[in-house]
Design a protein around this motif. Sequence first.
Motif: not given
Length: 333
Positions: A13-15, A19-20, A25-26, A28-33
Amino acid sequence: MTDIADQLSAALNAIADPVSGKGLIDSGRAPAPRFTDGIASVILDVTDINADKRALIEADINRALGAIAGVEKVRVAMTSKRTTRRIIAVGSGKGGVGKSTLSANLAIALARRGLRIGLIDADIYGPSQPRLLSVEDRKPTATEHKKLVPVPTDFGIGMLSMGQLVKPGQAIAWRGPMAGKALGQLIDAEWGDTETLIIDLPPGTGDVQLTMVQKYKPAGAIIVSTPQDLALIDAKRAIHLFEEADVPIIGLVENMAGYECPACGAISNPFGTGGAEAAAEELGFDFLGRIPLDLGIRTASDEGIPPAASNGSGAGAFNAVAGKLTDWIGRSQ
């Protein structure tokens, strides 16, 4: 295990999502690993992100997650949703306000942010994008189904213009239906994985605009105006057309706003200042920014090297508008 899972989520989530701007994670690009047997697995939605940005994000994920103690391997699976192509119209009520220059630089700035962008020069009678993007000698090809294939540029975007289909300097004397048909050929071209089309419209509220809003309804429209009252009156006519067609107004851009004397550094405002911002406030729309009256922008445009591609004169102003448009795209998804 829980501690590692928390560290993985925090690192991912630090990455920033290109686009936004939010964390992966925040946004919506990826769920938690997921973490199993020393392997950290990430599922990444790369919709609206071009190939170069995808590679950079994947490298960032591998580096960030791989640095966590206990992680032996990182796997990144990329997915992409099939979405309807988004059209952003750039319009004005009159000619000569810098709409084409804004469209070209805006498209390039968005592509540099990782979006998959195409540019259409819909000014059937006065196309200028081939010169602005230095592709006057490049002609589009066609698929076996007779769809045009956009011309690649040196700036990370594909482009189509009526100026590429006729001889240089040749006048295009078409009635409205022919102009509308030509617009359709440009929009219905073989755009591949392009997600967003920036359409540089002709001035006014004529046949091309009507064809577009009726057949190819834009997701939103940006209105360009110079600061003086006459230009703003015409800009309001363009706004009215889009509102009648239920096309959201993304915001207004004020062009030719302020001139810095190269000799003394004094700022003058030959076209006035603040008019477009005041109009945006009056009408309840966002003000997206000002583009200065800058000799460097004119010179770079004539040379086919848009400032947004080279961090040249005025690049910061174009990038600022692109940032606000990127935010709007993120909110509208």
